[in-house]
Design an enzyme around this catalytic site. Structure first.
Site, PDB file in Angstrom:
ATOM      1  N   CYS A 116       0.810  -0.980  -0.040  1.00 53.75           N
ATOM      2  CA  CYS A 116      -0.238   0.084   0.025  1.00 53.75           C
ATOM      3  C   CYS A 116       1.155   1.354  -0.117  1.00 53.75           C
ATOM      4  O   CYS A 116       0.893   2.187  -0.130  1.00 53.75           O
ATOM      5  CB  CYS A 116      -0.410   0.150   1.181  1.00 53.75           C
ATOM      6  N   HIS A 256      -3.611   7.247   2.534  1.00 45.52           N
ATOM      7  CA  HIS A 256      -4.069   5.908   1.739  1.00 45.52           C
ATOM      8  C   HIS A 256      -5.440   5.434   1.757  1.00 45.52           C
ATOM      9  O   HIS A 256      -5.766   5.923   3.340  1.00 45.52           O
ATOM     10  CB  HIS A 256      -3.125   4.505   2.102  1.00 45.52           C
ATOM     11  N   ASN A 286      -9.848  -0.634  -0.861  1.00 45.63           N
ATOM     12  CA  ASN A 286      -7.914  -0.093  -1.503  1.00 45.63           C
ATOM     13  C   ASN A 286      -7.947  -0.968  -2.065  1.00 45.63           C
ATOM     14  O   ASN A 286      -7.914  -1.811  -2.597  1.00 45.63           O
ATOM     15  CB  ASN A 286      -7.973  -0.626   0.091  1.00 45.63           C
TER      16      ASN A 286
HETATM   17  O1  UT7 Z   1      -3.873  -0.939   3.418  1.00 43.04           O
HETATM   18  C1  UT7 Z   1      -3.142  -2.515   4.466  1.00 43.04           C
HETATM   19  C2  UT7 Z   1      -3.111  -2.027   5.100  1.00 43.04           C
HETATM   20  N1  UT7 Z   1      -4.212  -2.592   5.834  1.00 43.04           N
HETATM   21  C3  UT7 Z   1      -4.631  -1.390   7.389  1.00 43.04           C
HETATM   22  O2  UT7 Z   1      -4.678  -0.567   7.175  1.00 43.04           O
HETATM   23  C4  UT7 Z   1      -6.579  -2.518   7.670  1.00 43.04           C
HETATM   24  C5  UT7 Z   1      -6.179  -2.011   9.075  1.00 43.04           C
HETATM   25  N2  UT7 Z   1      -7.470  -3.502   9.159  1.00 43.04           N
HETATM   26  C6  UT7 Z   1      -8.901  -2.892   9.379  1.00 43.04           C
HETATM   27  O3  UT7 Z   1      -9.063  -2.089   8.154  1.00 43.04           O
HETATM   28  C7  UT7 Z   1      -9.288  -3.440  10.072  1.00 43.04           C
HETATM   29  O4  UT7 Z   1      -9.276  -4.502  11.315  1.00 43.04           O
HETATM   30  C8  UT7 Z   1     -10.507  -4.534   9.256  1.00 43.04           C
HETATM   31  C9  UT7 Z   1     -11.741  -3.636   8.847  1.00 43.04           C
HETATM   32  C10 UT7 Z   1     -10.125  -5.283   8.715  1.00 43.04           C
HETATM   33  C11 UT7 Z   1     -11.674  -5.468  10.701  1.00 43.04           C
HETATM   34  O5  UT7 Z   1     -11.996  -4.055  11.404  1.00 43.04           O
HETATM   35  P1  UT7 Z   1     -12.133  -4.359  13.077  1.00 43.04           P
HETATM   36  O6  UT7 Z   1     -13.214  -3.807  13.234  1.00 43.04           O
HETATM   37  O7  UT7 Z   1     -11.329  -4.766  13.232  1.00 43.04           O
HETATM   38  O8  UT7 Z   1     -12.505  -6.156  12.935  1.00 43.04           O
HETATM   39  P2  UT7 Z   1     -11.965  -7.175  13.530  1.00 43.04           P
HETATM   40  O9  UT7 Z   1     -11.581  -8.277  12.681  1.00 43.04           O
HETATM   41  O10 UT7 Z   1     -11.871  -6.974  14.787  1.00 43.04           O
HETATM   42  O11 UT7 Z   1     -13.691  -8.369  13.713  1.00 43.04           O
HETATM   43  C12 UT7 Z   1     -14.791  -7.741  14.845  1.00 43.04           C
HETATM   44  C13 UT7 Z   1     -16.105  -9.306  14.277  1.00 43.04           C
HETATM   45  C14 UT7 Z   1     -14.866 -10.520  14.436  1.00 43.04           C
HETATM   46  O12 UT7 Z   1     -16.522 -11.187  15.384  1.00 43.04           O
HETATM   47  P3  UT7 Z   1     -15.990 -12.064  16.867  1.00 43.04           P
HETATM   48  O13 UT7 Z   1     -14.795 -12.138  16.296  1.00 43.04           O
HETATM   49  O14 UT7 Z   1     -15.643 -10.795  17.107  1.00 43.04           O
HETATM   50  O15 UT7 Z   1     -17.573 -12.185  17.172  1.00 43.04           O
HETATM   51  C15 UT7 Z   1     -15.230 -10.518  12.839  1.00 43.04           C
HETATM   52  O16 UT7 Z   1     -14.936 -11.957  12.637  1.00 43.04           O
HETATM   53  O17 UT7 Z   1     -16.396  -9.095  13.207  1.00 43.04           O
HETATM   54  C16 UT7 Z   1     -16.381  -9.978  12.244  1.00 43.04           C
HETATM   55  N3  UT7 Z   1     -16.087  -9.642  11.287  1.00 43.04           N
HETATM   56  C17 UT7 Z   1     -17.449  -9.277  10.018  1.00 43.04           C
HETATM   57  N4  UT7 Z   1     -18.583  -9.373  10.486  1.00 43.04           N
HETATM   58  C18 UT7 Z   1     -19.160  -8.885   9.281  1.00 43.04           C
HETATM   59  C19 UT7 Z   1     -14.976  -9.575   9.595  1.00 43.04           C
HETATM   60  N5  UT7 Z   1     -15.642  -9.717   8.899  1.00 43.04           N
HETATM   61  C20 UT7 Z   1     -16.654  -9.010   8.579  1.00 43.04           C
HETATM   62  C21 UT7 Z   1     -17.319  -8.694   7.525  1.00 43.04           C
HETATM   63  N6  UT7 Z   1     -19.096  -9.170   7.735  1.00 43.04           N
HETATM   64  N7  UT7 Z   1     -17.435  -8.865   6.716  1.00 43.04           N
END
Ligand code: UT7
Length: 333
Positions: A116, A256, A286
């Site tokens: 990225c 980004h 992204n």
């Molecule tokens: O560009 C390269 C660098 N990348 C980044 O900068 C990305 C950085 N990370 C992020 O943007 C975020 O961490 C994500 C968007 C990838 C994820 O969001 P989050 O708020 O950090 O969610 P999480 O991974 O902590 O997951 C929270 C919950 C989980 O469920 P439980 O374990 O709490 O029951 C996940 O399974 O959300 C669930 N989850 C979803 N639910 C519905 C994860 N993906 C999804 C989804 N739909 N698509």
């Protein structure tokens, strides 16, 4: 004698026609439009459909537009740097595929892999070639076909990314505009949190690697989020401080587009009002190396000569950085 700087003298861009909406993703994985919108800011993303179409298909369109808009004869281009993690092939470089297609017969070229942050790494590299005085026209491309490495059964990654291509032309200037300063960083321990395991020399493609789904991007989202939110904000603040810039001086932040929450935190740390933050995550998601040049493409008509723009990125590697640019031209009719 005044210093030679590298000025951005034009922008080109291309996104494919197919729009993959959050609603359509709801039919593919266990997710909702509401979750995606509130957690990431993405509403839809573009996908390059069709057999045997690599990232070059989009980059060629973007570069043709750039040449046209800047009235540049492709034979005058000295160098093409192509930032991508989804090249057409491992080799030859996709930069060469693009040169051949656009008629840049006198250019040399290479690909650059910094995920990225790829466009920032490539922009700074291109600027150094211009500043050397030996190269007059350098094209810097940031493009990715993320759909080629996404697992559309993995709801934690497939909802974030999209496909697209953007590029800029760099030319020398003696004026106080162009690429003014840059901070680039990397930390290889980030590999654990964001990677694509197979397809390189460590784990070449095999039946097993395909069965184990190792040719897809894997991300520990919340771990990457913590690194991103801290480092992107820090590096953007650092470049402002060392150039004695305040939020008042900065016309635009071009961050980004990984997650709207990371962008908001960065703008907040810089003391920038929301209307100074370029944003297109809602419509493209992204697009990895393409996010920042696509922002410049989308906002070009609102940029004026002398505008101070801070570009900032964080991504796989880990890689991150910020670049301070003074815009070199007024909106073209
Ligand atoms: O560009 C390269 C660098 N990348 C980044 O900068 C990305 C950085 N990370 C992020 O943007 C975020 O961490 C994500 C968007 C990838 C994820 O969001 P989050 O708020 O950090 O969610 P999480 O991974 O902590 O997951 C929270 C919950 C989980 O469920 P439980 O374990 O709490 O029951 C996940 O399974 O959300 C669930 N989850 C979803 N639910 C519905 C994860 N993906 C999804 C989804 N739909 N698509």
């Amino acid at each position: 004698m005044s210093k030679i700087r590298a000025a951005i003298t034009g922008v080109g861009g291309y996104v494919p026609d197919y729009v993959l909406t959050n609603k359509e993703l709801e039919t593919m994985v266990d997710t909702t439009d509401e979750w995606i919108t509130t957690r990431t800011g993405v509403k839809e993303r573009r996908i390059l459909k069709g057999e045997n179409k690599g990232v070059s298909v989009m980059a060629i369109e973007a570069v043709k537009q750039l040449l046209d808009r800047t009235g540049t004869d492709p034979r005058e281009v000295d160098l093409i740097i192509f930032a991508t993690v989804t090249p057409d092939m491992v080799f030859p470089a996709t930069a060469n595929v693009v040169s051949a297609a656009v008629g840049a017969v006198n250019a040399f070229g290479f690909d650059l892999s910094a995920a990225c942050s790829g466009f920032l790494y490539a922009l700074v590299t291109g600027a150094r070639f211009i500043e050397s005085g030996q190269h007059k026209k350098v094209i810097v491309i940031g493009a990715d076909k993320m759909s080629s490495i996404l697992d559309y059964t993995d709801r934690t990654t497939c909802i974030i990314f999209g496909d697209g291509a953007g590029c800029v032309l760099l030319e020398p200037t003696a004026e106080e505009v162009g690429v003014m300063d840059a901070i680039l960083r990397s930390d290889g321990t980030g590999e654990a949190f964001l990677h694509m395991k197979a397809g390189g020399s460590r784990i070449p493609a095999s039946h097993e690697s395909v069965d184990q789904r190792l040719h897809f991007i894997r991300q520990e989202g919340s771990a990457v989020f913590k690194f991103a939110v801290t480092n992107m904000a820090e590096v953007a603040a650092e470049i402002m401080e060392r150039n004695h810039l305040t939020g008042q001086d900065v016309a635009w932040l071009a961050p980004h587009q990984a997650n709207k929450r990371i962008i908001d935190a960065t703008a907040n740390r810089m003391g920038l009002a929301e209307e100074k933050v370029m944003m297109n995550i809602a419509k493209y998601g992204n697009t990895t190396a393409a996010t920042i040049p696509l922002l410049l493409w989308d906002y070009e008509q609102q940029l004026h000569k002398g505008d101070i723009i801070i570009l900032a990125a964080f991504g796989g590697g880990f890689t991150w950085g910020s670049v301070y640019v003074k815009w070199a031209y007024n909106p073209k009719p």
